[in-house]
Scaffold this motif. Structure first.
Motif: not given
Length: 99
Positions: A26-32, A84-89
């Motif tokens: 799932l991708r998209g802007p924050r807080r959607v 969640d937040e895999i891009h932060k890994y």
């Protein structure tokens, strides 16, 4: 988080997701509402003993590998891993063979 997740309202996309897929992104802007979609699905459809929801931005992953967590989870008969937040890994894009 599961306990506090409201299941009275689902976004339109909820019913369009193939929750039986081996991997869902799932991708998209924050807080959607991406996290809410996942938590609603867990709460309504899965046994908590079979499910693990983690955020890759947790300090735990500063000293631990996601692969090790996934391996330990499977060895304890876990079935559904939600990240969640895999891009932060750190270096997440280099681990594509298991993510």
């Amino acid at each position: 988080m599961i306990r506090e997740t409201n299941i009275e309202f689902h976004r339109y996309i909820y019913s369009r997701i193939n929750w039986n897929s081996r991997m869902i992104g799932l991708r998209g802007p924050r807080r959607v509402g991406k996290k809410t979609l996942v938590l609603q699905h867990i709460k309504e459809n899965l046994k908590l003993d079979d499910s693990l929801y983690v955020t890759a931005e947790d300090f735990y992953f500063a000293n631990h590998r996601l692969l090790d967590l996934a391996d330990a989870f499977v060895k304890t008969e876990g079935k559904y891993l939600f990240i969640d937040e895999i891009h932060k890994y750190k270096d997440w894009s280099k681990h594509g063979s298991f993510i």
